[in-house]
Design an enzyme around this catalytic site. Sequence first.
Site, short mmCIF file in Angstrom:
data_model
loop_
_atom_site.label_atom_id
_atom_site.label_comp_id
_atom_site.label_asym_id
_atom_site.label_seq_id
_atom_site.Cartn_x
_atom_site.Cartn_y
_atom_site.Cartn_z
N GLY A 1 0.87 -1.18 0.00
CA GLY A 1 0.00 0.00 0.00
C GLY A 1 0.90 1.22 0.00
O GLY A 1 2.11 1.11 0.20
N ARG B 1 4.06 5.94 1.84
CA ARG B 1 4.53 7.33 1.98
C ARG B 1 3.97 8.22 0.87
O ARG B 1 4.64 9.13 0.40
CB ARG B 1 6.05 7.39 2.00
CG ARG B 1 6.72 6.73 0.79
CD ARG B 1 8.15 7.15 0.76
NE ARG B 1 8.88 6.43 -0.26
CZ ARG B 1 10.13 6.66 -0.55
NH1 ARG B 1 10.78 7.60 0.09
NH2 ARG B 1 10.75 5.98 -1.48
N LYS C 1 4.16 12.29 -2.95
CA LYS C 1 5.04 11.22 -2.45
C LYS C 1 5.99 11.82 -1.42
O LYS C 1 6.62 12.85 -1.69
CB LYS C 1 5.82 10.64 -3.63
CG LYS C 1 6.74 9.48 -3.29
CD LYS C 1 7.22 8.83 -4.57
CE LYS C 1 8.25 7.74 -4.31
NZ LYS C 1 8.78 7.18 -5.55
N ASP D 1 9.06 5.52 7.72
CA ASP D 1 8.69 6.81 8.33
C ASP D 1 7.73 7.62 7.46
O ASP D 1 7.28 8.69 7.85
CB ASP D 1 9.95 7.63 8.63
CG ASP D 1 10.80 7.86 7.39
OD1 ASP D 1 10.34 7.53 6.26
OD2 ASP D 1 11.94 8.37 7.51
N GLY D 2 7.45 7.12 6.26
CA GLY D 2 6.51 7.83 5.38
C GLY D 2 7.12 9.03 4.68
O GLY D 2 6.41 9.77 4.00
N ARG E 1 -1.64 -0.91 -10.20
CA ARG E 1 -0.45 -1.72 -10.44
C ARG E 1 -0.83 -3.18 -10.64
O ARG E 1 -1.95 -3.57 -10.26
CB ARG E 1 0.46 -1.63 -9.20
CG ARG E 1 0.81 -0.23 -8.80
CD ARG E 1 0.90 -0.08 -7.28
NE ARG E 1 0.95 1.34 -6.92
CZ ARG E 1 2.07 2.04 -6.84
NH1 ARG E 1 3.22 1.46 -7.04
NH2 ARG E 1 2.04 3.32 -6.54
N ASP F 1 4.51 -4.53 -7.71
CA ASP F 1 3.84 -3.32 -7.20
C ASP F 1 4.39 -2.06 -7.87
O ASP F 1 3.84 -0.98 -7.68
CB ASP F 1 3.99 -3.21 -5.68
CG ASP F 1 5.41 -3.42 -5.22
OD1 ASP F 1 5.95 -4.51 -5.45
OD2 ASP F 1 6.01 -2.48 -4.67
N ASN F 2 5.45 -2.19 -8.64
CA ASN F 2 6.00 -1.03 -9.33
C ASN F 2 5.70 -1.08 -10.82
O ASN F 2 6.33 -0.37 -11.61
CB ASN F 2 7.51 -0.94 -9.10
CG ASN F 2 7.83 -0.57 -7.65
OD1 ASN F 2 7.00 0.02 -6.96
ND2 ASN F 2 9.03 -0.90 -7.20
N ASP G 1 7.20 4.74 -10.26
CA ASP G 1 7.95 4.40 -9.04
C ASP G 1 9.45 4.37 -9.29
O ASP G 1 10.10 3.33 -9.21
CB ASP G 1 7.47 3.06 -8.46
CG ASP G 1 6.24 3.28 -7.60
OD1 ASP G 1 5.62 4.36 -7.71
OD2 ASP G 1 5.89 2.39 -6.82
P1 AMP Z 1 9.13 1.00 -3.40
O1 AMP Z 1 10.09 -0.13 -3.50
O2 AMP Z 1 9.75 2.35 -3.22
O3 AMP Z 1 8.15 0.97 -4.52
O4 AMP Z 1 8.31 0.79 -2.05
C1 AMP Z 1 7.74 -0.43 -1.67
C2 AMP Z 1 6.77 -0.21 -0.54
O5 AMP Z 1 7.42 0.37 0.59
C3 AMP Z 1 5.63 0.71 -0.86
O6 AMP Z 1 4.50 0.23 -0.19
C4 AMP Z 1 6.07 2.03 -0.29
O7 AMP Z 1 4.98 2.87 0.02
C5 AMP Z 1 6.79 1.58 0.96
N1 AMP Z 1 7.82 2.54 1.41
C6 AMP Z 1 8.98 2.87 0.79
N2 AMP Z 1 9.65 3.77 1.52
C7 AMP Z 1 8.92 4.05 2.61
C8 AMP Z 1 9.07 4.91 3.75
N3 AMP Z 1 10.14 5.68 3.90
N4 AMP Z 1 8.08 4.91 4.65
C9 AMP Z 1 6.99 4.14 4.53
N5 AMP Z 1 6.80 3.30 3.50
C10 AMP Z 1 7.73 3.26 2.54
MG MG Z 2 6.61 1.31 -5.30
#
Ligand code: AMP
Ligand code: MG
Length: 495
Positions: free
Chosen positions: A100, A103, A123, A135-136, A193, A262-263, A272
């Site tokens: 989900g 962030r 984002k 940390d979002g 996605r 998911d990307n 992403d």
């Molecule tokens: P990504 O690989 O960047 O596509 O991220 C994979 C998952 O991790 C997604 O659900 C993102 O929302 C979550 N995510 C990535 N970085 C953070 C972060 N700093 N804080 C919270 N969720 C994150």
């Molecule tokens: Mg992603």
Amino acid sequence: MSCSILIIPKNPNYLCSVQELQSTYTSIDSRLFSREKAIAMQNPTEVIFNGSLATQLGLTHLAEHPHRAAILSGQRPWGNSIPFAQAYAGHQFGHFTNLGDGRALLLGEWVTPQADRFDIQLKGSGPTRYSRRGDGLATLQAMLREYIISESMHGLGIPTSRSLSVVRTGLPVYRESEMQGAVLARVAKSHIRVGTFEYVAQLEDLELLRTFTHYTIERHYPDCLKNEHPVQAFLQSVVAAQASLVCEWMRVGFIHGVMNTDNMSVAGETIDYGPCAFMNGFDFGTVFSSIDTQGRYAFGRQAPIAQWNLAVLASALLPLLDQDHDKAVKLAQECINSFVPLYESLYENMMRRKLGIPKPIEGDLIIIDELTRWMQSTQADYTQTFWALESKSQRDHDLYFTAEFEKIARDLSELKRLHNIDEQESLEIMLAANPRFIPRNRWVEDALQAAQLCDYEPLHKILDAAKQPYLKLSHLPELYSLPEDQSNYRTFCGT
Ligand code: AMP
Ligand code: MG
């Protein structure tokens, strides 16, 4: 398929005033999202705003809004929109996980005066219920990096999410050290996605799967609804869109870096941007991501990985493909198998264009193969090698004076002569297929370093070149030369 609960209005004035966002997504089912708010920021300040994108989308009020930075960091509402985070799942490095937007916040859908519908997403806007241990937040460097690379992809003519703005949050973000936080506003056809389908499928609610699939088809592939088998036609369309997208990445040497399901957008856009980068020296094994230790998402593996991801999408759609499971599997398999011949033919045509060959001719595949082997063995610069084939005057590296390369260049000229290919026409095809500018890591990193210190000149120079990547802008000669060796360059995920 019979259900049609979602009527997507084509006229932007139909439901709300011109500058309001719509939110058809939230009317599908409450399990698909979570209402969230951005983290509080004292003094969000704008770093960059994409005026030409705003104009193109008809976002005139936003462009002129006195509180633009507050809106684009989630501190003020965008009209009546109520932000939400989307739920999805995904296969990350091959393993299923519930995810989900951890962030990100979706503000809503903007319908342009031309009736095109786009998601507007923030984002780096703070934690959500999907943040898990994150940390979002996002760093200024990572958000500017996404801005540069996505806008470069757009300039190159490759389907991608776009970047509307980057705003400094004023909040610290703790990574290897304390860094500056920022929010990126991005625009995409949608953020649906492959992983969103996985999420819906695991809920085991057939009606929801049907409704959600119908929504996606209506939004992205409406012609499939006219087909006797809309879901099969949809799957086939996503297969075609991904084959074409990955082929375009291969044309310019782009490595996505984290092709988890998911990307991967079902609309066929690059989304992403994380540890992605453009390759300098040619090597199918190139990996920039620090976490991809096995090379799962290496340059040369992007097509098979796309096909793998599409098989995951097909699995999620099985109950809709046919009531008979065996028949559904057979249909899915046929769609997925069609990826290979489709991709191969797109790839061959793409390489022909890079070599200035307008249509298939006898012997062309032999030259493509010879050149590819030569680039792989010498790791010659991918971009500049095609300039060297365009004209002798562009051969400015010792590699292009070796007997092997000269033989390939001679064979190519011979082949074109033999098939009466017009020299000027051939050159024009090459100039349209081979970029002059790609955002090489060195230039991007230098611009990001400078931006941290509020010097935005290098950033704007890159973005100028990125707007017209098939031309060499005479006032920016440094951006078309080769950086020093960057073979150990790594980009970091989750920043
Ligand atoms: P990504 O690989 O960047 O596509 O991220 C994979 C998952 O991790 C997604 O659900 C993102 O929302 C979550 N995510 C990535 N970085 C953070 C972060 N700093 N804080 C919270 N969720 C994150
Ligand atoms: Mg992603």
